[in-house]
Motif scaffolding. Structure first.
Motif, PDB file in Angstrom:
ATOM      1  N   ARG A  49      47.347  38.996  12.384  1.00  0.00           N
ATOM      2  CA  ARG A  49      48.584  38.945  11.610  1.00  0.00           C
ATOM      3  C   ARG A  49      48.936  37.487  11.361  1.00  0.00           C
ATOM      4  NH1 ARG A  49      54.477  39.284  12.363  1.00  0.00           N
ATOM      5  NH2 ARG A  49      54.310  38.553  14.478  1.00  0.00           N
ATOM      6  N   THR A  64      46.124  41.215   8.830  1.00  0.00           N
ATOM      7  CA  THR A  64      44.877  40.639   8.342  1.00  0.00           C
ATOM      8  C   THR A  64      43.651  41.329   8.920  1.00  0.00           C
ATOM      9  OG1 THR A  64      44.854  38.964  10.088  1.00  0.00           O
ATOM     10  CG2 THR A  64      45.913  38.366   8.005  1.00  0.00           C
ATOM     11  N   HIS A  65      42.551  41.101   8.244  1.00  0.00           N
ATOM     12  CA  HIS A  65      41.220  41.509   8.701  1.00  0.00           C
ATOM     13  C   HIS A  65      40.344  40.272   8.569  1.00  0.00           C
ATOM     14  CE1 HIS A  65      37.829  44.185   9.481  1.00  0.00           C
ATOM     15  NE2 HIS A  65      37.186  43.499   8.567  1.00  0.00           N
ATOM     16  N   TYR A  98      41.295  38.523   5.020  1.00  0.00           N
ATOM     17  CA  TYR A  98      41.872  39.438   4.041  1.00  0.00           C
ATOM     18  C   TYR A  98      43.243  39.862   4.538  1.00  0.00           C
ATOM     19  CZ  TYR A  98      37.119  39.506   2.333  1.00  0.00           C
ATOM     20  OH  TYR A  98      35.904  39.124   1.842  1.00  0.00           O
ATOM     21  N   PHE A 102      47.024  42.117   4.075  1.00  0.00           N
ATOM     22  CA  PHE A 102      47.564  43.382   3.591  1.00  0.00           C
ATOM     23  C   PHE A 102      49.045  43.477   3.914  1.00  0.00           C
ATOM     24  CE2 PHE A 102      43.161  43.732   4.765  1.00  0.00           C
ATOM     25  CZ  PHE A 102      42.599  44.188   3.589  1.00  0.00           C
ATOM     26  N   GLU A 152      50.139  48.474   7.164  1.00  0.00           N
ATOM     27  CA  GLU A 152      49.090  48.891   8.085  1.00  0.00           C
ATOM     28  C   GLU A 152      48.188  49.934   7.422  1.00  0.00           C
ATOM     29  OE1 GLU A 152      46.455  49.321  10.894  1.00  0.00           O
ATOM     30  OE2 GLU A 152      48.000  47.777  10.986  1.00  0.00           O
ATOM     31  N   GLU A 158      47.274  50.092   4.267  1.00  0.00           N
ATOM     32  CA  GLU A 158      46.303  49.404   3.418  1.00  0.00           C
ATOM     33  C   GLU A 158      45.175  48.812   4.257  1.00  0.00           C
ATOM     34  OE1 GLU A 158      48.442  46.426   1.191  1.00  0.00           O
ATOM     35  OE2 GLU A 158      48.298  47.628  -0.623  1.00  0.00           O
ATOM     36  N   ARG A 159      45.537  48.162   5.366  1.00  0.00           N
ATOM     37  CA  ARG A 159      44.508  47.551   6.212  1.00  0.00           C
ATOM     38  C   ARG A 159      43.595  48.612   6.812  1.00  0.00           C
ATOM     39  NH1 ARG A 159      45.844  43.731  11.327  1.00  0.00           N
ATOM     40  NH2 ARG A 159      46.759  45.683  12.090  1.00  0.00           N
ATOM     41  N   ARG A 209      39.547  48.941   6.208  1.00  0.00           N
ATOM     42  CA  ARG A 209      38.570  49.021   7.305  1.00  0.00           C
ATOM     43  C   ARG A 209      37.729  50.289   7.210  1.00  0.00           C
ATOM     44  NH1 ARG A 209      42.362  46.625  12.223  1.00  0.00           N
ATOM     45  NH2 ARG A 209      41.986  44.428  11.684  1.00  0.00           N
TER      46      ARG A 209
END
Length: 192
Positions: free
Chosen positions: A4, A49-50, A61, A63, A66, A68-69, A73
């Protein structure tokens, strides 16, 4: 792992954003759904983030939600889908529209996303059909898939865009037939 980021939004140029977190500027790529909801430059922003580490790059990346993330994934787990393709899918379709397309096994919606061909769309539908919960979506998700899919295809072939058609299909009763579904959906679309 960076999970995050919270800081000041310094730059936003689709699909990149730069966030200043206590003097360190983090560059993230975000889907357009997140990009459209960004605050003005100079305001505080929080992104989930990812973080991807490759041999030649370290990529972040971001978002807005949660959901969307988690969807990003899940898309990465599909054979042949990389981070760029997953970001493109989330930029071309909302999470709800993606789940609807998977529930209806509708390749047509997925192939309209740039970079997603028919084979990739079919692979996505096959590998994701049991991965997403369709709870919270209303209407025709519980109906026989062929009827909802036929109504959706009919609306698109009549010239309505996918979002309008999906919204109309979602409002239909679960037990509606194809011809009645088309009539009801057209009536709903004419009112909007």
């Amino acid at each position: 792992m960076i999970a995050r980021l919270k800081g000041i939004l310094l730059e936003k140029t689709p699909p990149h954003v730069v966030i200043d977190c206590n003097g360190v500027g983090y560059e993230c790529e975000v889907p357009m759904s997140t990009f459209y909801n960004l605050p003005n430059i100079g305001e505080t922003l929080t992104l989930l983030t990812h973080f991807v580490v490759r041999e030649d790059a370290q990529l972040l990346y971001g978002f807005g939600t949660e959901r969307e993330r988690a969807t990003f994934r899940q898309l990465l787990k599909v054979n042949g889908i990389g981070a760029k393709s997953a970001l493109s899918i989330l930029s071309g379709l909302s999470v709800e529209d993606l789940i609807q397309a998977i529930a209806l096994q509708e390749t047509g919606l997925l192939t309209r996303v740039p970079g997603v061909g028919k084979k990739t769309a079919e692979r996505l539908l096959l590998e994701l059909k049991d991965k997403f919960s369709v709870e919270g979506l209303t209407g025709n998700v519980n109906a026989p898939k062929s009827a909802a899919s036929d109504v959706l295809n009919a609306l698109v072939s009549l010239g309505y865009n996918e979002k309008e058609a999906l919204l109309a299909v979602k409002q239909l009763a679960p037990d509606v037939g194809v011809s009645e579904g088309i009539k009801l959906a057209l009536k709903a679309l004419s009112k909007s």
